[in-house]
Design a protein around this motif. Structure first.
Motif, mmCIF file in Angstrom:
data_model
loop_
_atom_site.group_PDB
_atom_site.id
_atom_site.type_symbol
_atom_site.label_atom_id
_atom_site.label_comp_id
_atom_site.label_asym_id
_atom_site.label_seq_id
_atom_site.Cartn_x
_atom_site.Cartn_y
_atom_site.Cartn_z
ATOM 1 N N ASN A 1 -3.089 4.299 -2.550
ATOM 2 C CA ASN A 1 -3.315 3.224 -3.490
ATOM 3 C C ASN A 1 -2.990 1.896 -2.831
ATOM 4 O O ASN A 1 -2.009 1.778 -2.103
ATOM 5 C CB ASN A 1 -2.472 3.381 -4.761
ATOM 6 N N ASP A 2 -3.830 0.919 -3.105
ATOM 7 C CA ASP A 2 -3.610 -0.429 -2.590
ATOM 8 C C ASP A 2 -3.140 -1.339 -3.722
ATOM 9 O O ASP A 2 -2.035 -1.849 -3.682
ATOM 10 C CB ASP A 2 -4.899 -0.945 -1.947
ATOM 11 N N THR B 1 0.867 -1.169 0.000
ATOM 12 C CA THR B 1 0.000 0.000 0.000
ATOM 13 C C THR B 1 0.909 1.225 0.000
ATOM 14 O O THR B 1 2.039 1.172 0.494
ATOM 15 C CB THR B 1 -0.922 0.060 1.231
ATOM 16 N N SER C 1 1.558 -1.556 -5.844
ATOM 17 C CA SER C 1 0.821 -0.287 -5.835
ATOM 18 C C SER C 1 1.397 0.736 -6.803
ATOM 19 O O SER C 1 2.608 0.799 -7.003
ATOM 20 C CB SER C 1 0.834 0.300 -4.421
#
Length: 184
Positions: free
Chosen positions: A119-120, A98, A130
């Protein structure tokens, strides 16, 4: 190989051997001591000895996190990536990451503070790595960058790619293209 022995022939007995892992290279396990970085970078990192910090745990998916304090050296748009692809910003990360970017002047976030950008699983990135693009940044401003693992067992090695695309200067930045003005 580690060998422990007594100094003299008769020196023996019970004891405790303490071994600790070094902090992750090129990053900090503690937000408050995040190393300062700037510009376009490829930063190798290793989170195998990182712990889950108290800061920036808004959704509980920043396990074994490491930090950097990144200062933008131009106005523009930044990309932060651990994307495991074959492109120029290949992160070669070997676990589910992440990324969180905090726009709070280089100050560590609160415990449940959500990052301004997060963002994952980046689209087109393998192994749940990510890719966080399109982050508007201001020259001279410092942003706290957090890379973590999605789950408690997600840790390992990789590369954090930071790429800043600077905004072009305005046309009137060049004296030869000065705008003509008239009146008051």
């Amino acid at each position: 190989m580690i060998q422990v022995g007594g100094w003299g022939a008769g020196d023996s007995g019970p004891g405790v051997l303490s071994i600790s892992n070094p902090p992750p290279p090129n990053g900090s396990d503690d937000c408050a001591s995040a190393p300062a970085v700037s510009g376009n970078l490829l930063i190798p990192f290793d989170s195998t000895s990182a712990t889950t910090g108290a800061e920036g745990q808004h959704n509980g998916r920043q396990n074994n996190d490491i930090w950097w304090a990144w200062t933008a050296d131009a106005n523009g748009t930044a990309t932060f990536s651990t994307c495991n692809d074959s492109g120029a910003t290949a992160g070669n990360v070997n676990y589910d990451t992440t990324i969180g970017v905090y726009h709070n002047g280089g100050v560590c976030p609160g415990a449940i503070e959500a990052p301004a950008s997060y963002n994952d699983d980046g689209g087109g990135c393998a192994n749940f790595s990510s890719h966080l693009g399109g982050v508007a940044v201001t020259s001279g401003s410092t942003y706290m960058i957090q890379v973590g693992g999605w789950g408690a067992g997600d840790l390992g090695t990789g590369i954090l790619a930071i790429d800043l695309t600077a905004d072009p200067p305005p046309a009137e930045d060049d004296c030869a293209r000065a705008l003509a003005i008239a009146g008051q």
